[in-house]
Scaffold this motif. Structure first.
Motif, PDB file in Angstrom:
ATOM      1  N   LEU A 127       1.016  -1.283   0.481  1.00 35.75           N
ATOM      2  CA  LEU A 127      -0.032  -0.042   0.159  1.00 35.75           C
ATOM      3  C   LEU A 127       0.779   1.403  -0.424  1.00 35.75           C
ATOM      4  O   LEU A 127       1.610   1.556   0.864  1.00 35.75           O
ATOM      5  CB  LEU A 127      -0.807  -0.098   1.224  1.00 35.75           C
ATOM      6  N   ALA A 128       0.969   1.861  -1.067  1.00 37.36           N
ATOM      7  CA  ALA A 128       1.580   3.226  -1.559  1.00 37.36           C
ATOM      8  C   ALA A 128       1.263   4.305  -1.732  1.00 37.36           C
ATOM      9  O   ALA A 128       0.406   5.003   0.023  1.00 37.36           O
ATOM     10  CB  ALA A 128       2.512   3.199  -2.519  1.00 37.36           C
ATOM     11  N   ASN A 129       0.369   5.008  -2.542  1.00 37.66           N
ATOM     12  CA  ASN A 129      -0.388   6.300  -2.534  1.00 37.66           C
ATOM     13  C   ASN A 129      -2.106   5.410  -2.627  1.00 37.66           C
ATOM     14  O   ASN A 129      -3.053   6.950  -2.773  1.00 37.66           O
ATOM     15  CB  ASN A 129      -0.301   6.629  -3.699  1.00 37.66           C
ATOM     16  N   GLY A 130      -2.156   4.434  -2.791  1.00 40.67           N
ATOM     17  CA  GLY A 130      -3.829   4.310  -2.481  1.00 40.67           C
ATOM     18  C   GLY A 130      -4.412   3.821  -3.718  1.00 40.67           C
ATOM     19  O   GLY A 130      -5.718   2.801  -3.255  1.00 40.67           O
ATOM     20  N   GLN A 131      -4.163   3.860  -4.881  1.00 39.80           N
ATOM     21  CA  GLN A 131      -4.793   3.847  -6.148  1.00 39.80           C
ATOM     22  C   GLN A 131      -4.873   2.052  -6.694  1.00 39.80           C
ATOM     23  O   GLN A 131      -6.136   2.313  -6.769  1.00 39.80           O
ATOM     24  CB  GLN A 131      -3.962   4.198  -7.280  1.00 39.80           C
ATOM     25  N   ALA A 132      -4.847   1.140  -6.362  1.00 40.41           N
ATOM     26  CA  ALA A 132      -4.923   0.063  -6.414  1.00 40.41           C
ATOM     27  C   ALA A 132      -6.437  -0.310  -5.691  1.00 40.41           C
ATOM     28  O   ALA A 132      -6.462  -0.918  -5.735  1.00 40.41           O
ATOM     29  CB  ALA A 132      -3.492  -0.304  -6.445  1.00 40.41           C
ATOM     30  N   ALA A 133      -5.766   0.336  -4.310  1.00 40.19           N
ATOM     31  CA  ALA A 133      -6.561  -0.350  -3.319  1.00 40.19           C
ATOM     32  C   ALA A 133      -7.723   0.268  -3.615  1.00 40.19           C
ATOM     33  O   ALA A 133      -9.247   0.157  -3.791  1.00 40.19           O
ATOM     34  CB  ALA A 133      -6.514   0.197  -2.155  1.00 40.19           C
ATOM     35  N   PHE A 134      -8.171   1.111  -3.759  1.00 44.66           N
ATOM     36  CA  PHE A 134      -8.633   2.381  -4.323  1.00 44.66           C
ATOM     37  C   PHE A 134     -10.247   1.946  -5.645  1.00 44.66           C
ATOM     38  O   PHE A 134     -10.925   1.752  -5.767  1.00 44.66           O
ATOM     39  CB  PHE A 134      -9.065   3.622  -5.056  1.00 44.66           C
ATOM     40  N   GLY A 149     -12.920  -5.282   4.178  1.00 38.16           N
ATOM     41  CA  GLY A 149     -11.974  -4.440   4.550  1.00 38.16           C
ATOM     42  C   GLY A 149     -10.677  -4.901   3.886  1.00 38.16           C
ATOM     43  O   GLY A 149     -10.674  -5.193   2.823  1.00 38.16           O
ATOM     44  N   ILE A 150      -9.593  -3.752   3.952  1.00 39.87           N
ATOM     45  CA  ILE A 150      -8.862  -4.585   3.930  1.00 39.87           C
ATOM     46  C   ILE A 150      -6.801  -5.304   3.996  1.00 39.87           C
ATOM     47  O   ILE A 150      -6.812  -4.972   5.189  1.00 39.87           O
ATOM     48  CB  ILE A 150      -8.079  -3.376   2.433  1.00 39.87           C
ATOM     49  N   GLY A 151      -6.378  -5.963   3.668  1.00 41.23           N
ATOM     50  CA  GLY A 151      -4.717  -6.669   4.219  1.00 41.23           C
ATOM     51  C   GLY A 151      -4.479  -6.411   3.568  1.00 41.23           C
ATOM     52  O   GLY A 151      -3.892  -6.325   1.739  1.00 41.23           O
ATOM     53  N   ILE A 152      -3.277  -5.159   4.080  1.00 38.03           N
ATOM     54  CA  ILE A 152      -1.691  -5.435   3.207  1.00 38.03           C
ATOM     55  C   ILE A 152      -0.315  -6.068   3.293  1.00 38.03           C
ATOM     56  O   ILE A 152      -0.549  -5.733   5.037  1.00 38.03           O
ATOM     57  CB  ILE A 152      -1.799  -3.663   2.975  1.00 38.03           C
ATOM     58  N   VAL A 153       0.629  -6.727   2.961  1.00 40.17           N
ATOM     59  CA  VAL A 153       0.967  -7.329   4.042  1.00 40.17           C
ATOM     60  C   VAL A 153       2.505  -5.649   3.616  1.00 40.17           C
ATOM     61  O   VAL A 153       2.647  -6.213   4.902  1.00 40.17           O
ATOM     62  CB  VAL A 153       2.456  -8.219   2.526  1.00 40.17           C
ATOM     63  N   ILE A 154       2.414  -5.087   3.185  1.00 42.71           N
ATOM     64  CA  ILE A 154       3.659  -4.326   3.820  1.00 42.71           C
ATOM     65  C   ILE A 154       2.964  -2.209   2.948  1.00 42.71           C
ATOM     66  O   ILE A 154       2.927  -2.233   2.168  1.00 42.71           O
ATOM     67  CB  ILE A 154       4.971  -4.164   2.840  1.00 42.71           C
ATOM     68  N   GLU A 155       2.504  -2.336   4.044  1.00 44.11           N
ATOM     69  CA  GLU A 155       2.575  -0.286   3.750  1.00 44.11           C
ATOM     70  C   GLU A 155       3.454   0.557   3.943  1.00 44.11           C
ATOM     71  O   GLU A 155       4.519  -0.175   4.766  1.00 44.11           O
ATOM     72  CB  GLU A 155       1.633  -0.287   5.369  1.00 44.11           C
ATOM     73  N   LYS A 156       3.683   1.249   2.931  1.00 43.12           N
ATOM     74  CA  LYS A 156       4.351   2.468   3.519  1.00 43.12           C
ATOM     75  C   LYS A 156       3.498   3.309   3.760  1.00 43.12           C
ATOM     76  O   LYS A 156       3.041   4.364   3.665  1.00 43.12           O
ATOM     77  CB  LYS A 156       5.137   2.408   2.004  1.00 43.12           C
ATOM     78  N   GLY A 157       3.974   3.684   5.378  1.00 40.14           N
ATOM     79  CA  GLY A 157       3.296   4.717   5.966  1.00 40.14           C
ATOM     80  C   GLY A 157       3.825   5.918   5.482  1.00 40.14           C
ATOM     81  O   GLY A 157       3.653   6.664   5.900  1.00 40.14           O
ATOM     82  N   PHE A 158       5.070   6.020   4.615  1.00 41.43           N
ATOM     83  CA  PHE A 158       5.456   8.288   4.501  1.00 41.43           C
ATOM     84  C   PHE A 158       4.730   8.312   3.390  1.00 41.43           C
ATOM     85  O   PHE A 158       4.461   8.866   3.028  1.00 41.43           O
ATOM     86  CB  PHE A 158       6.920   7.576   4.209  1.00 41.43           C
ATOM     87  N   GLN A 159       3.576   7.193   2.919  1.00 42.07           N
ATOM     88  CA  GLN A 159       3.242   7.492   1.587  1.00 42.07           C
ATOM     89  C   GLN A 159       1.423   7.046   1.923  1.00 42.07           C
ATOM     90  O   GLN A 159       1.499   7.073   3.023  1.00 42.07           O
ATOM     91  CB  GLN A 159       3.218   6.793   0.213  1.00 42.07           C
ATOM     92  N   GLY A 161      -1.115   6.411   0.935  1.00 36.34           N
ATOM     93  CA  GLY A 161      -2.572   5.699   0.536  1.00 36.34           C
ATOM     94  C   GLY A 161      -3.752   4.807   1.646  1.00 36.34           C
ATOM     95  O   GLY A 161      -4.620   5.420   2.008  1.00 36.34           O
ATOM     96  N   GLY A 162      -2.536   5.202   2.653  1.00 33.89           N
ATOM     97  CA  GLY A 162      -3.587   4.313   3.841  1.00 33.89           C
ATOM     98  C   GLY A 162      -4.385   5.706   4.899  1.00 33.89           C
ATOM     99  O   GLY A 162      -5.005   5.084   5.749  1.00 33.89           O
ATOM    100  N   LYS A 163      -3.645   6.441   5.139  1.00 34.09           N
ATOM    101  CA  LYS A 163      -4.203   7.565   5.577  1.00 34.09           C
ATOM    102  C   LYS A 163      -5.921   7.628   4.890  1.00 34.09           C
ATOM    103  O   LYS A 163      -6.329   7.666   5.134  1.00 34.09           O
ATOM    104  CB  LYS A 163      -3.603   8.784   5.756  1.00 34.09           C
ATOM    105  N   LEU A 164      -5.354   7.503   3.431  1.00 33.50           N
ATOM    106  CA  LEU A 164      -7.017   8.258   2.494  1.00 33.50           C
ATOM    107  C   LEU A 164      -8.313   7.157   2.600  1.00 33.50           C
ATOM    108  O   LEU A 164      -9.059   7.278   2.638  1.00 33.50           O
ATOM    109  CB  LEU A 164      -6.685   8.275   1.621  1.00 33.50           C
ATOM    110  N   ILE A 165      -7.089   5.801   2.801  1.00 32.78           N
ATOM    111  CA  ILE A 165      -8.415   4.554   3.063  1.00 32.78           C
ATOM    112  C   ILE A 165      -8.747   4.762   3.912  1.00 32.78           C
ATOM    113  O   ILE A 165     -10.382   4.912   4.889  1.00 32.78           O
ATOM    114  CB  ILE A 165      -7.703   3.425   2.968  1.00 32.78           C
ATOM    115  N   ARG A 166      -8.412   5.232   5.372  1.00 31.24           N
ATOM    116  CA  ARG A 166      -8.644   4.855   7.039  1.00 31.24           C
ATOM    117  C   ARG A 166      -9.726   5.501   6.930  1.00 31.24           C
ATOM    118  O   ARG A 166     -10.524   5.956   7.267  1.00 31.24           O
ATOM    119  CB  ARG A 166      -7.698   5.217   8.149  1.00 31.24           C
ATOM    120  N   ASP A 167      -9.090   7.349   6.269  1.00 30.97           N
ATOM    121  CA  ASP A 167     -10.336   8.228   6.979  1.00 30.97           C
ATOM    122  C   ASP A 167     -11.664   8.484   6.231  1.00 30.97           C
ATOM    123  O   ASP A 167     -12.537   8.500   6.488  1.00 30.97           O
ATOM    124  CB  ASP A 167      -9.832   9.798   5.537  1.00 30.97           C
TER     125      ASP A 167
END
Ligand code: 5GP
Length: 194
Positions: A127-134, A149-159, A161-167
């Motif tokens: 999960l990076a910018n979240g485009q694939a998840a969106f 929900g969404i299960g991600i193996v490796i989230e890059k927390g500095f990008q 995507g994660g915040k946009l989706i959780r928001d």
């Protein structure tokens, strides 16, 4: 997930401040033992969500998604990437922008495999910018199914995507979250997001 962090520390290659290469166990060669543990961990986290289908995206989401499907005893569907937008009555389709490739691609699934009475868990590798998840979320929306929900193996927390989706109030479970890849060093957040 400690075993995953250890594997990333041992075998991950930092290609830039933004990109982590994990070709030796996830993106090219696959470590089946690790994938099995990953599948069991996702299954455990979403055990109470009465998942009926797993949705992923080709190609690197397929291994962790399949192992999760095995652990939960449910089918796994992976969205296919298609170059051009060809409308078809038999498909649910969404557009996904890739920041790495700087292009948009359509992803699609057959209407045969997810229905409005399904509860879907989305699984992907990064999960990076979240485009694939969106894109996958847009497909679930079209099916009328519920999204657990969404299960991600490796989230890059500095990008972002994660915040946009959780928001949006969507549950995101990342097995490991990277704080930074700066100076060629992988730094993790101590706790995964709940
Ligand atoms: P997003 O759409 O969240 O920006 O990116 C998700 C997709 O891009 C993932 O499915 C993955 O294939 C790819 N990706 C993003 N960042 C990385 C990375 O650092 N390393 C690898 N190997 N793939 C990545």
């Amino acid at each position: 997930m400690q075993i995953l962090k250890d594997k990333i520390r041992q075998e991950g290659k930092v290609l830039s401040d933004n990109v982590l290469k994990v070709d030796s166990f996830l993106n090219h060669q696959i470590d089946p033992t690790l994938m099995k543990e990953i599948g069991e961990e996702f299954a455990e986290r979403f055990r109470n969500s009465t998942i009926t289908k797993i949705l992923s995206i080709e190609s690197s989401g397929i291994a962790p998604a399949t192992m999760t499907g095995l652990a939960l005893g449910v089918p796994v569907i992976f969205a296919r990437k298609r170059k051009s937008l060809t409308l078809s009555d038999d498909l649910y389709t969404a557009s996904v922008y890739s920041y790495t490739k700087k292009e948009s691609n359509d992803i699609s699934i057959s209407k045969d495999f997810i229905h409005d009475d399904d509860t879907v868990l989305i699984i992907d590798d990064f999960l990076a910018n979240g485009q694939a998840a969106f894109g996958l979320m847009k497909i679930v929306e079209q099916t009328g199914a519920s999204l657990a929900g969404i299960g991600i193996v490796i989230e890059k927390g500095f990008q972002p995507g994660g915040k946009l989706i959780r928001d949006r109030g969507i549950r995101v479970e990342s097995l490991t979250t990277i704080r930074s890849l700066q100076n060629g060093i992988v730094e993790f957040f101590e706790e995964v997001h709940a």
